[in-house]
Design an enzyme around this catalytic site. Structure first.
Site, PDB file in Angstrom:
ATOM      1  N   ASN A  55      -4.092   7.352   2.439  1.00 24.55           N
ATOM      2  CA  ASN A  55      -4.387   8.231   3.594  1.00 24.55           C
ATOM      3  C   ASN A  55      -3.725   9.604   3.437  1.00 24.55           C
ATOM      4  O   ASN A  55      -3.302  10.220   4.406  1.00 24.55           O
ATOM      5  CB  ASN A  55      -3.969   7.564   4.919  1.00 24.55           C
ATOM      6  N   ARG A 113      -8.157  11.111  -0.072  1.00 25.29           N
ATOM      7  CA  ARG A 113      -9.595  10.973   0.196  1.00 25.29           C
ATOM      8  C   ARG A 113      -9.943  10.875   1.671  1.00 25.29           C
ATOM      9  O   ARG A 113     -10.840  11.590   2.147  1.00 25.29           O
ATOM     10  CB  ARG A 113     -10.143   9.745  -0.557  1.00 25.29           C
ATOM     11  N   SER A 114      -9.259   9.992   2.406  1.00 24.29           N
ATOM     12  CA  SER A 114      -9.689   9.829   3.810  1.00 24.29           C
ATOM     13  C   SER A 114      -9.337  11.034   4.701  1.00 24.29           C
ATOM     14  O   SER A 114     -10.136  11.374   5.580  1.00 24.29           O
ATOM     15  CB  SER A 114      -9.203   8.506   4.406  1.00 24.29           C
ATOM     16  N   ASP A 174     -10.074   7.345  -6.779  1.00 23.51           N
ATOM     17  CA  ASP A 174      -8.713   7.736  -6.435  1.00 23.51           C
ATOM     18  C   ASP A 174      -8.292   8.926  -7.317  1.00 23.51           C
ATOM     19  O   ASP A 174      -8.237   8.795  -8.530  1.00 23.51           O
ATOM     20  CB  ASP A 174      -7.813   6.520  -6.704  1.00 23.51           C
TER      21      ASP A 174
HETATM   22  P1  4NP Z   1      -5.672   8.280  -1.424  1.00 21.56           P
HETATM   23  O1  4NP Z   1      -4.882   8.598  -2.787  1.00 21.56           O
HETATM   24  O2  4NP Z   1      -5.809   6.773  -1.358  1.00 21.56           O
HETATM   25  O3  4NP Z   1      -6.972   8.976  -1.619  1.00 21.56           O
HETATM   26  O4  4NP Z   1      -4.822   8.858  -0.303  1.00 21.56           O
HETATM   27  C1  4NP Z   1      -3.684   7.982  -3.147  1.00 21.56           C
HETATM   28  C2  4NP Z   1      -2.500   8.433  -2.626  1.00 21.56           C
HETATM   29  C3  4NP Z   1      -1.305   7.852  -3.030  1.00 21.56           C
HETATM   30  C4  4NP Z   1      -1.311   6.813  -3.942  1.00 21.56           C
HETATM   31  C5  4NP Z   1      -2.515   6.351  -4.451  1.00 21.56           C
HETATM   32  C6  4NP Z   1      -3.710   6.937  -4.046  1.00 21.56           C
HETATM   33  N1  4NP Z   1      -0.092   6.242  -4.369  1.00 21.56           N
HETATM   34  O5  4NP Z   1      -0.113   5.384  -5.274  1.00 21.56           O
HETATM   35  O6  4NP Z   1       0.981   6.610  -3.860  1.00 21.56           O
END
Ligand code: 4NP
Length: 164
Positions: A16, A19-20, A130
């Site tokens: 969060n 992408r979201s 991601d």
């Molecule tokens: P999101 O991206 O799911 O699009 O917000 C990510 C943000 C952080 C992490 C992975 C994906 N992380 O591993 O911390």
């Protein structure tokens, strides 16, 4: 004010922060352009609470800003109540959909669960990938997919609410 909202959409990704929050901003822009902001409530959340309380990722915010979107959301995890509060919960990738479906089966909420790319008309990708550990191209790809999907999503939501 809240009673006026007729349809509620929640965007969900893993953290969060990329992408979201971007989906939220892109969709909000599309909804405002057609004057439906009083009828559609938009929020976002993460499968993981790892980044809870944080603003959107700086890299994602910069790429989004170049296209005119301001990412204002603060990261929060998906809650039990979300499955009842929202009409539609939109996940970004296979893993999000698996996690949401598993949680939904426990919560017995009314929310419909869909994947973002279901609403794409220009791209035939099946996930919004991601971008967290990648480079600039990944963030741009996220925005390309979200802009395409939000057009289709707006048509879908308009078909579900009273106002045309
Ligand atoms: P999101 O991206 O799911 O699009 O917000 C990510 C943000 C952080 C992490 C992975 C994906 N992380 O591993 O911390």
């Amino acid at each position: 004010m809240e009673e006026k909202k007729t349809y509620r959409v929640l965007f969900v990704c893993l953290g969060n922060i990329c992408r979201s929050p971007s989906a939220e901003a892109v969709f909000r822009g599309a909804v405002e352009r057609v004057g439906l902001e009083d009828c559609i409530e938009i929020d976002s959340a993460g499968i993981s609470g790892y980044h809870a309380g944080e603003s959107a990722d700086d890299r994602m915010s910069r790429h989004a800003a170049r296209r005119g979107y301001r990412l204002t959301s603060i990261s929060r995890p998906v809650t039990t109540q979300d499955f009842d509060r929202f009409d539609l919960i939109v996940g970004m990738d296979d893993s999000n959909i698996r996690d949401l479906t598993r949680k939904a089966s426990r919560e017995e909420g009314r929310a419909e669960i869909r994947r973002m790319t279901d609403f794409c008309t220009q791209y035939d990708d099946t996930e919004v990938p991601d971008p967290y550990y990648g480079g600039a191209a990944g963030f741009e790809r996220v925005l390309d997919l979200l802009e395409d999907a939000c057009r289709g999503l707006l048509d879908y939501v308009r078909s579900r609410i009273d106002r045309p």
